[in-house]
Design an enzyme around this catalytic site. Structure first.
Site, PDB file in Angstrom:
ATOM      1  N   ASP A   1     -32.620  -6.913  -9.594  1.00  0.00           N
ATOM      2  CA  ASP A   1     -31.004  -6.923 -10.044  1.00  0.00           C
ATOM      3  C   ASP A   1     -30.700  -6.722 -11.171  1.00  0.00           C
ATOM      4  O   ASP A   1     -31.299  -6.529 -12.358  1.00  0.00           O
ATOM      5  CB  ASP A   1     -30.924  -8.736 -10.336  1.00  0.00           C
TER       6      ASP A   1
ATOM      7  N   HIS B   1     -25.456 -16.245  -3.697  1.00  0.00           N
ATOM      8  CA  HIS B   1     -26.537 -15.363  -4.536  1.00  0.00           C
ATOM      9  C   HIS B   1     -27.448 -16.107  -5.487  1.00  0.00           C
ATOM     10  O   HIS B   1     -28.319 -15.280  -5.914  1.00  0.00           O
ATOM     11  CB  HIS B   1     -25.657 -14.089  -5.053  1.00  0.00           C
TER      12      HIS B   1
ATOM     13  N   ASP C   1     -34.721 -10.086 -13.055  1.00  0.00           N
ATOM     14  CA  ASP C   1     -33.353 -10.853 -12.854  1.00  0.00           C
ATOM     15  C   ASP C   1     -33.099 -11.496 -14.186  1.00  0.00           C
ATOM     16  O   ASP C   1     -34.070 -12.179 -14.817  1.00  0.00           O
ATOM     17  CB  ASP C   1     -33.344 -11.652 -11.710  1.00  0.00           C
TER      18      ASP C   1
ATOM     19  N   HIS D   1     -27.075 -10.615  -4.340  1.00  0.00           N
ATOM     20  CA  HIS D   1     -28.551 -10.966  -4.324  1.00  0.00           C
ATOM     21  C   HIS D   1     -28.996 -11.810  -3.154  1.00  0.00           C
ATOM     22  O   HIS D   1     -30.256 -12.057  -2.877  1.00  0.00           O
ATOM     23  CB  HIS D   1     -29.241 -11.686  -5.430  1.00  0.00           C
TER      24      HIS D   1
ATOM     25  N   ASP E   1     -28.616  -7.090 -13.382  1.00  0.00           N
ATOM     26  CA  ASP E   1     -28.334  -7.668 -14.478  1.00  0.00           C
ATOM     27  C   ASP E   1     -29.430  -8.140 -15.347  1.00  0.00           C
ATOM     28  O   ASP E   1     -29.664  -8.844 -16.362  1.00  0.00           O
ATOM     29  CB  ASP E   1     -27.447  -8.772 -13.967  1.00  0.00           C
TER      30      ASP E   1
ATOM     31  N   GLU F   1     -26.440  -6.274  -6.973  1.00  0.00           N
ATOM     32  CA  GLU F   1     -25.335  -6.636  -7.933  1.00  0.00           C
ATOM     33  C   GLU F   1     -24.777  -5.556  -8.769  1.00  0.00           C
ATOM     34  O   GLU F   1     -24.049  -5.750  -9.783  1.00  0.00           O
ATOM     35  CB  GLU F   1     -26.021  -7.586  -8.546  1.00  0.00           C
TER      36      GLU F   1
ATOM     37  N   HIS G   1     -31.303 -14.232 -13.817  1.00  0.00           N
ATOM     38  CA  HIS G   1     -31.322 -15.748 -13.249  1.00  0.00           C
ATOM     39  C   HIS G   1     -32.450 -15.808 -12.189  1.00  0.00           C
ATOM     40  O   HIS G   1     -33.465 -15.084 -12.155  1.00  0.00           O
ATOM     41  CB  HIS G   1     -30.094 -15.490 -12.327  1.00  0.00           C
TER      42      HIS G   1
ATOM     43  N   ASP H   1     -32.182 -17.609  -9.588  1.00  0.00           N
ATOM     44  CA  ASP H   1     -31.737 -17.649  -8.104  1.00  0.00           C
ATOM     45  C   ASP H   1     -32.405 -18.755  -7.247  1.00  0.00           C
ATOM     46  O   ASP H   1     -33.029 -18.435  -5.919  1.00  0.00           O
ATOM     47  CB  ASP H   1     -31.976 -16.214  -7.410  1.00  0.00           C
TER      48      ASP H   1
END
Length: 303
Positions: free
Chosen positions: A230, A143, A126, A99, A232, A275, A128, A130
Protein backbone atom coordinates in the site's frame (compact mmCIF):
# COMPACT_ATOMS: atom_id res chain seq x y z
CA UNK A 1 16.52 -17.76 -15.71
CA UNK A 2 14.81 -14.40 -16.34
CA UNK A 3 11.66 -13.93 -14.32
CA UNK A 4 8.32 -13.77 -16.12
CA UNK A 5 5.98 -11.02 -14.88
CA UNK A 6 2.34 -10.55 -15.79
CA UNK A 7 0.71 -7.16 -15.11
CA UNK A 8 -2.96 -7.26 -14.09
CA UNK A 9 -4.85 -3.98 -13.65
CA UNK A 10 -7.80 -3.73 -11.25
CA UNK A 11 -9.21 -0.16 -11.46
CA UNK A 12 -11.45 -0.44 -8.40
CA UNK A 13 -12.37 2.30 -5.94
CA UNK A 14 -15.51 0.69 -4.50
CA UNK A 15 -13.68 -0.10 -1.27
CA UNK A 16 -13.14 3.44 -0.10
CA UNK A 17 -14.81 6.84 0.10
CA UNK A 18 -12.31 9.04 -1.72
CA UNK A 19 -12.58 8.72 -5.50
CA UNK A 20 -9.54 8.41 -7.74
CA UNK A 21 -7.68 5.19 -6.94
CA UNK A 22 -9.44 3.55 -9.89
CA UNK A 23 -6.97 5.53 -12.02
CA UNK A 24 -4.01 3.96 -10.21
CA UNK A 25 -3.28 1.29 -12.85
CA UNK A 26 -3.20 3.94 -15.60
CA UNK A 27 -0.87 6.13 -13.54
CA UNK A 28 1.55 3.25 -12.98
CA UNK A 29 1.51 2.30 -16.63
CA UNK A 30 2.01 5.96 -17.55
CA UNK A 31 5.13 5.96 -15.39
CA UNK A 32 6.66 3.39 -17.74
CA UNK A 33 6.14 0.23 -15.71
CA UNK A 34 6.29 -2.33 -18.52
CA UNK A 35 9.30 -0.81 -20.27
CA UNK A 36 11.23 -0.53 -17.02
CA UNK A 37 10.62 -4.18 -16.14
CA UNK A 38 11.92 -5.12 -19.60
CA UNK A 39 15.07 -3.11 -18.87
CA UNK A 40 15.77 -5.55 -16.03
CA UNK A 41 15.99 -8.29 -18.66
CA UNK A 42 12.74 -9.87 -17.54
CA UNK A 43 9.88 -11.11 -19.67
CA UNK A 44 6.75 -9.05 -19.07
CA UNK A 45 3.25 -8.98 -20.45
CA UNK A 46 0.31 -6.71 -19.59
CA UNK A 47 -3.13 -8.29 -19.88
CA UNK A 48 -4.91 -4.98 -19.31
CA UNK A 49 -7.61 -4.30 -16.73
CA UNK A 50 -10.18 -6.63 -15.26
CA UNK A 51 -13.74 -5.39 -15.56
CA UNK A 52 -14.88 -3.46 -12.47
CA UNK A 53 -18.24 -1.85 -11.81
CA UNK A 54 -18.39 1.86 -11.01
CA UNK A 55 -20.04 3.29 -7.88
CA UNK A 56 -22.48 5.28 -10.03
CA UNK A 57 -23.91 2.05 -11.46
CA UNK A 58 -25.48 0.69 -8.25
CA UNK A 59 -26.57 1.39 -4.69
CA UNK A 60 -24.09 1.31 -1.79
CA UNK A 61 -25.83 -1.68 -0.23
CA UNK A 62 -25.17 -2.62 3.39
CA UNK A 63 -23.58 0.42 5.06
CA UNK A 64 -21.37 -1.70 7.30
CA UNK A 65 -19.67 -3.10 4.17
CA UNK A 66 -20.34 -0.83 1.20
CA UNK A 67 -20.47 -2.36 -2.29
CA UNK A 68 -19.54 -5.72 -0.74
CA UNK A 69 -21.18 -7.88 -3.39
CA UNK A 70 -19.56 -6.02 -6.29
CA UNK A 71 -16.16 -6.08 -4.56
CA UNK A 72 -16.49 -9.81 -3.93
CA UNK A 73 -17.33 -10.43 -7.60
CA UNK A 74 -14.23 -8.52 -8.68
CA UNK A 75 -12.09 -10.37 -6.12
CA UNK A 76 -13.39 -13.67 -7.51
CA UNK A 77 -12.20 -12.60 -10.98
CA UNK A 78 -8.84 -11.53 -9.53
CA UNK A 79 -8.43 -14.86 -7.74
CA UNK A 80 -9.08 -16.92 -10.90
CA UNK A 81 -6.75 -14.69 -12.95
CA UNK A 82 -3.92 -14.86 -10.39
CA UNK A 83 -4.19 -18.65 -10.02
CA UNK A 84 -4.00 -19.05 -13.83
CA UNK A 85 -1.07 -16.62 -13.96
CA UNK A 86 0.94 -18.71 -11.48
CA UNK A 87 -0.03 -21.92 -13.25
CA UNK A 88 1.48 -20.49 -16.45
CA UNK A 89 4.75 -19.63 -14.70
CA UNK A 90 4.28 -15.87 -14.31
CA UNK A 91 4.66 -13.74 -11.20
CA UNK A 92 1.39 -11.80 -10.83
CA UNK A 93 1.89 -8.03 -10.48
CA UNK A 94 -1.55 -6.67 -9.60
CA UNK A 95 -2.17 -2.92 -9.86
CA UNK A 96 -4.92 -1.36 -7.74
CA UNK A 97 -7.24 0.23 -7.14
CA UNK A 98 -8.03 0.19 -3.45
CA UNK A 99 -6.72 -2.39 -1.00
CA UNK A 100 -9.83 -4.55 -1.05
CA UNK A 101 -8.33 -6.26 -4.14
CA UNK A 102 -5.90 -8.06 -1.79
CA UNK A 103 -8.63 -10.53 -0.78
CA UNK A 104 -8.77 -11.71 -4.38
CA UNK A 105 -5.00 -11.83 -4.87
CA UNK A 106 -4.56 -13.85 -1.67
CA UNK A 107 -7.28 -16.29 -2.72
CA UNK A 108 -5.59 -16.85 -6.08
CA UNK A 109 -2.06 -17.31 -4.74
CA UNK A 110 -3.18 -19.52 -1.87
CA UNK A 111 -5.36 -21.62 -4.16
CA UNK A 112 -2.46 -22.33 -6.50
CA UNK A 113 -0.12 -23.52 -3.74
CA UNK A 114 -2.90 -25.31 -1.88
CA UNK A 115 -3.14 -27.82 -4.75
CA UNK A 116 0.25 -29.16 -3.58
CA UNK A 117 -0.68 -28.78 0.11
CA UNK A 118 1.66 -25.79 0.44
CA UNK A 119 1.14 -22.68 2.58
CA UNK A 120 1.89 -19.06 1.75
CA UNK A 121 3.08 -16.19 3.91
CA UNK A 122 1.89 -12.60 3.57
CA UNK A 123 3.96 -9.43 3.94
CA UNK A 124 1.70 -6.39 4.35
CA UNK A 125 3.48 -3.02 3.93
CA UNK A 126 0.89 -0.50 5.11
CA UNK A 127 0.12 2.38 7.45
CA UNK A 128 -3.08 0.55 8.40
CA UNK A 129 -3.96 -2.89 9.70
CA UNK A 130 -6.82 -3.52 7.25
CA UNK A 131 -8.18 -5.98 9.80
CA UNK A 132 -11.61 -4.52 10.39
CA UNK A 133 -14.78 -6.54 9.89
CA UNK A 134 -18.22 -5.17 9.03
CA UNK A 135 -18.99 -5.21 12.76
CA UNK A 136 -15.88 -3.26 13.81
CA UNK A 137 -15.41 -0.82 10.90
CA UNK A 138 -16.29 2.78 11.73
CA UNK A 139 -16.68 3.65 8.02
CA UNK A 140 -17.99 0.50 6.33
CA UNK A 141 -15.24 0.85 3.70
CA UNK A 142 -14.12 -2.60 2.57
CA UNK A 143 -10.54 -1.48 1.84
CA UNK A 144 -10.06 -1.61 5.62
CA UNK A 145 -11.11 -5.29 5.78
CA UNK A 146 -9.07 -7.47 3.36
CA UNK A 147 -6.43 -8.77 5.76
CA UNK A 148 -9.12 -9.89 8.20
CA UNK A 149 -10.83 -11.70 5.32
CA UNK A 150 -7.56 -13.37 4.32
CA UNK A 151 -7.35 -14.75 7.87
CA UNK A 152 -10.97 -15.95 7.82
CA UNK A 153 -12.70 -13.11 9.69
CA UNK A 154 -15.51 -10.90 8.45
CA UNK A 155 -17.89 -11.00 5.52
CA UNK A 156 -18.38 -14.52 4.06
CA UNK A 157 -18.42 -13.05 0.54
CA UNK A 158 -14.70 -12.27 0.94
CA UNK A 159 -13.70 -14.91 3.49
CA UNK A 160 -14.98 -17.83 1.39
CA UNK A 161 -13.52 -16.85 -1.99
CA UNK A 162 -12.73 -19.99 -4.03
CA UNK A 163 -14.35 -22.10 -1.32
CA UNK A 164 -11.71 -22.27 1.42
CA UNK A 165 -10.38 -20.31 4.38
CA UNK A 166 -8.07 -19.00 5.71
CA UNK A 167 -5.88 -17.96 2.80
CA UNK A 168 -2.83 -17.63 5.08
CA UNK A 169 -2.14 -18.61 8.67
CA UNK A 170 -1.75 -15.79 11.26
CA UNK A 171 1.75 -16.92 12.20
CA UNK A 172 2.90 -16.29 8.63
CA UNK A 173 1.31 -12.84 8.20
CA UNK A 174 3.40 -9.77 8.99
CA UNK A 175 2.43 -6.08 8.87
CA UNK A 176 5.28 -3.58 8.49
CA UNK A 177 4.88 0.20 8.90
CA UNK A 178 1.62 0.32 10.87
CA UNK A 179 0.78 3.66 12.45
CA UNK A 180 -2.98 4.16 12.19
CA UNK A 181 -5.35 1.51 13.54
CA UNK A 182 -9.00 1.89 14.56
CA UNK A 183 -9.95 1.26 18.19
CA UNK A 184 -11.81 -2.01 17.63
CA UNK A 185 -9.31 -3.08 15.01
CA UNK A 186 -6.50 -2.95 17.59
CA UNK A 187 -8.28 -5.64 19.60
CA UNK A 188 -8.65 -7.86 16.53
CA UNK A 189 -4.96 -7.41 15.67
CA UNK A 190 -3.82 -8.28 19.21
CA UNK A 191 -5.97 -11.42 19.32
CA UNK A 192 -5.10 -12.60 15.82
CA UNK A 193 -1.55 -13.85 16.39
CA UNK A 194 -0.03 -11.98 13.44
CA UNK A 195 3.24 -10.07 13.75
CA UNK A 196 3.06 -6.28 13.54
CA UNK A 197 6.08 -4.00 13.20
CA UNK A 198 4.93 -0.43 13.79
CA UNK A 199 6.76 2.72 12.77
CA UNK A 200 8.11 2.87 16.32
CA UNK A 201 9.80 -0.49 15.75
CA UNK A 202 11.35 0.91 12.57
CA UNK A 203 12.40 4.10 14.41
CA UNK A 204 14.06 2.12 17.19
CA UNK A 205 15.53 -0.85 15.31
CA UNK A 206 15.91 0.38 11.74
CA UNK A 207 14.30 -0.96 8.59
CA UNK A 208 17.00 -3.56 7.94
CA UNK A 209 16.51 -5.37 11.24
CA UNK A 210 12.72 -5.11 11.08
CA UNK A 211 12.56 -6.49 7.54
CA UNK A 212 14.94 -9.33 8.40
CA UNK A 213 12.57 -10.43 11.17
CA UNK A 214 9.46 -9.82 9.04
CA UNK A 215 10.81 -12.00 6.24
CA UNK A 216 11.78 -14.71 8.71
CA UNK A 217 8.26 -14.91 10.16
CA UNK A 218 6.53 -14.71 6.78
CA UNK A 219 8.69 -17.39 5.12
CA UNK A 220 8.95 -19.87 8.00
CA UNK A 221 7.35 -23.15 6.88
CA UNK A 222 5.80 -21.52 3.79
CA UNK A 223 6.51 -21.89 0.11
CA UNK A 224 6.99 -18.13 -0.26
CA UNK A 225 5.31 -14.80 0.34
CA UNK A 226 2.65 -12.70 -1.26
CA UNK A 227 3.64 -9.03 -0.99
CA UNK A 228 1.07 -6.29 -0.51
CA UNK A 229 2.41 -2.76 -0.96
CA UNK A 230 0.00 0.00 0.00
CA UNK A 231 1.67 3.22 -1.07
CA UNK A 232 0.60 4.89 2.20
CA UNK A 233 3.37 2.72 3.74
CA UNK A 234 5.61 5.57 2.52
CA UNK A 235 5.49 8.98 4.17
CA UNK A 236 3.21 11.48 2.36
CA UNK A 237 6.18 13.77 1.79
CA UNK A 238 7.36 11.20 -0.79
CA UNK A 239 3.99 9.64 -1.69
CA UNK A 240 1.33 12.37 -1.49
CA UNK A 241 -1.14 10.76 -3.90
CA UNK A 242 -2.57 7.93 -1.81
CA UNK A 243 -6.09 7.00 -0.77
CA UNK A 244 -5.56 7.48 2.98
CA UNK A 245 -2.33 9.37 3.77
CA UNK A 246 -0.85 9.22 7.28
CA UNK A 247 2.17 11.25 8.36
CA UNK A 248 5.24 9.52 9.77
CA UNK A 249 5.71 6.71 7.26
CA UNK A 250 8.73 5.01 5.74
CA UNK A 251 11.25 7.27 4.04
CA UNK A 252 12.16 6.98 0.38
CA UNK A 253 15.27 4.93 1.14
CA UNK A 254 13.62 2.80 3.84
CA UNK A 255 10.92 1.81 1.36
CA UNK A 256 13.50 0.86 -1.25
CA UNK A 257 15.48 -1.16 1.29
CA UNK A 258 12.33 -3.06 2.25
CA UNK A 259 11.66 -3.99 -1.38
CA UNK A 260 15.31 -4.84 -2.06
CA UNK A 261 15.35 -7.21 0.91
CA UNK A 262 12.15 -8.87 -0.31
CA UNK A 263 13.84 -9.45 -3.65
CA UNK A 264 17.02 -10.73 -1.98
CA UNK A 265 14.97 -13.34 -0.12
CA UNK A 266 14.02 -14.98 -3.42
CA UNK A 267 10.65 -15.91 -1.91
CA UNK A 268 8.20 -13.47 -3.48
CA UNK A 269 5.23 -15.23 -5.11
CA UNK A 270 3.13 -12.21 -6.08
CA UNK A 271 2.96 -8.46 -5.61
CA UNK A 272 0.06 -6.06 -5.45
CA UNK A 273 0.50 -2.28 -5.40
CA UNK A 274 -2.53 -0.33 -4.22
CA UNK A 275 -4.03 3.02 -3.26
CA UNK A 276 -2.26 5.24 -5.80
CA UNK A 277 -4.63 8.20 -6.33
CA UNK A 278 -3.63 10.47 -9.25
CA UNK A 279 -6.42 12.94 -8.38
CA UNK A 280 -4.54 14.14 -5.30
CA UNK A 281 -1.01 13.37 -6.52
CA UNK A 282 1.64 15.87 -7.64
CA UNK A 283 2.69 15.35 -11.30
CA UNK A 284 2.45 11.55 -10.86
CA UNK A 285 5.11 11.49 -8.12
CA UNK A 286 3.46 8.67 -6.22
CA UNK A 287 3.04 6.45 -9.27
CA UNK A 288 6.67 7.12 -10.27
CA UNK A 289 7.80 6.05 -6.80
CA UNK A 290 5.54 2.99 -6.92
CA UNK A 291 7.21 1.91 -10.16
CA UNK A 292 10.64 2.49 -8.62
CA UNK A 293 9.70 0.32 -5.64
CA UNK A 294 8.38 -2.40 -7.93
CA UNK A 295 11.73 -2.31 -9.74
CA UNK A 296 13.58 -2.78 -6.45
CA UNK A 297 11.29 -5.69 -5.62
CA UNK A 298 12.02 -7.29 -8.99
CA UNK A 299 15.77 -6.97 -8.80
CA UNK A 300 16.99 -3.48 -9.70
CA UNK A 301 20.08 -2.49 -7.74
CA UNK A 302 22.20 0.63 -7.38
CA UNK A 303 25.34 -1.28 -8.41
Amino acid sequence: MPQKVRIIGVPMDLGQSRRGVDMGPSALRGAGLQARIKQLGQQVEDIGNLSVKQPEEMPVGEKRAKYLQEIAETCQDIAVTVDKCLDEGFLPLVLGGDHSIAAGVAAGVSSFFRKDKKQIGYLWLDAHGDMNTPDSSPSGNVHGMPLAAIMGYGAPELVDLLGFKPKAEPGNIVIVGARDLDAQERKIVKKSGIRVFTMRDIDERGMREVMADALKYATDDTDGIAVSLDMDFVDPSDAPGVGTPVRGGATYREAHLAMEMICDSGRMLSMEVVEVNPVIDEVNRTADLAVELIMSGLGKRIL
